[in-house]
Write an enzyme that holds these catalytic residues in place. Structure first.
Site, PDB file in Angstrom:
ATOM      1  N   GLY A  26      16.832  17.536  25.514  1.00 17.80           N
ATOM      2  CA  GLY A  26      16.526  16.190  25.047  1.00 17.80           C
ATOM      3  C   GLY A  26      15.087  15.830  25.330  1.00 17.80           C
ATOM      4  O   GLY A  26      14.508  16.261  26.323  1.00 17.80           O
ATOM      5  N   LYS A  48      16.534  16.642  34.820  1.00 14.73           N
ATOM      6  CA  LYS A  48      16.126  15.442  34.094  1.00 14.73           C
ATOM      7  C   LYS A  48      14.814  14.938  34.679  1.00 14.73           C
ATOM      8  O   LYS A  48      14.759  14.566  35.852  1.00 14.73           O
ATOM      9  CB  LYS A  48      17.220  14.379  34.184  1.00 14.73           C
ATOM     10  CG  LYS A  48      18.554  14.861  33.605  1.00 14.73           C
ATOM     11  CD  LYS A  48      19.703  13.928  33.964  1.00 14.73           C
ATOM     12  CE  LYS A  48      21.024  14.486  33.457  1.00 14.73           C
ATOM     13  NZ  LYS A  48      21.253  14.219  32.046  1.00 14.73           N
ATOM     14  N   ASP A 149      25.036   1.371  31.483  1.00 16.88           N
ATOM     15  CA  ASP A 149      24.721   1.932  30.167  1.00 16.88           C
ATOM     16  C   ASP A 149      25.848   2.867  29.738  1.00 16.88           C
ATOM     17  O   ASP A 149      25.618   4.005  29.326  1.00 16.88           O
ATOM     18  CB  ASP A 149      23.378   2.665  30.192  1.00 16.88           C
ATOM     19  CG  ASP A 149      22.825   2.917  28.781  1.00 16.88           C
ATOM     20  OD1 ASP A 149      23.244   2.200  27.844  1.00 16.88           O
ATOM     21  OD2 ASP A 149      21.989   3.819  28.623  1.00 16.88           O
TER      22      ASP A 149
END
Length: 253
Positions: A26, A48, A149
């Site tokens: 990503g 990440k 989220d």
């Protein structure tokens, strides 16, 4: 080739002398996500790396590290994507989490694979995903954490069908009160939750209105996600929830 973490990296690059990049998964506004292999452990991890520009000061970076470590504190649960540790590399705090090979719930909704095999099979499959999804959130809430989220993109499915909620605390965070949660999130307590990760289509009325958040905020987003599993989409992706949510929150108050 030995490289740092600033900027995009390619398969075969080695970061910090110990993480070989296998794939870039990503590249979003928040940062980059890699599948890496720990060369000493022989284990695949999700790495990440937030964009350095997200941190205006060293204090912002330190706060991110402290808050990402709240994800580590969740420990092991079959329906939570485990976060192993946070390491600062080249001044960038990188989060190393469990690698889940099966893709996201968002992808399963998009390709309609949840609905394969007829209505009865689809119902059983969706309910199984929903129950596991709920158990992951319940575990986080029991530890005083509000995700803020919750959405299909933040739910991963392993190849054996195990559902794992992911991305706790990866956005920049602020305080939120979790009413009735045990431990650190007891009534009147403050926990850290993402404030940069709001997704309008899934946001609760109180979240859209900028009000105090609690477990019910995640439950609302969970409900929208389950609805999307059944219908294949929600009709307010552009954000009417944000437009009308404040009125709903005010009426509830």
């Amino acid at each position: 080739m030995e490289v740092g973490v600033t900027g995009a990296r390619s398969a075969g690059d080695v970061i910090d002398g110990r993480y070989e990049v296998l794939r870039v998964h990503g590249d979003g506004a928040m940062g980059l996500v890699y599948r890496v292999r720990h060369l000493r452990w022989g284990t695949d991890l999700a790495m990440k790396c937030p964009r350095p520009g997200l941190f205006a000061t060293a204090a912002d970076r330190d706060r991110f590290v402290a808050e990402a470590e709240t994800w580590v504190s969740l420990g092991l649960h079959p329906n939570v994507c485990g976060c192993h540790y946070v390491r600062v590399i080249d001044g960038v705090p990188c989060v190393f989490a469990e690698y889940v090979a099966g893709g996201s719930l968002k992808e399963r909704i998009a390709d309609r694979s949840l609905h394969e095999g007829g209505a009865a099979a689809a119902l059983a499959r969706i309910l199984d995903v929903a129950v596991q999804f709920a158990r992951g959130l319940e575990h986080a809430h029991a530890h005083g954490l509000v995700h803020q989220d919750v959405k299909p993109a933040n739910v991963l499915l392993d190849t054996d069908g195990t559902v794992k909620v992911t991305d706790f605390g990866l956005a920049r965070t602020g305080g939120a009160t979790v009413s009735g949660a045990p431990g650190r999130g007891s009534a009147g307590g403050t926990v850290l939750v993402p404030t940069g990760g709001l997704t309008p289509a899934y946001a609760s009325p109180e979240q859209s209105a900028g009000g105090p958040l609690g477990r019910r905020s995640d439950v609302y987003s969970f409900g929208v996600s389950v609805l999307e599993m059944f219908t294949g989409g929600v009709g307010w992706m552009a954000g009417p929830v944000g437009r009308y949510g404040g009125e709903a929150a005010g009426e509830e108050g």
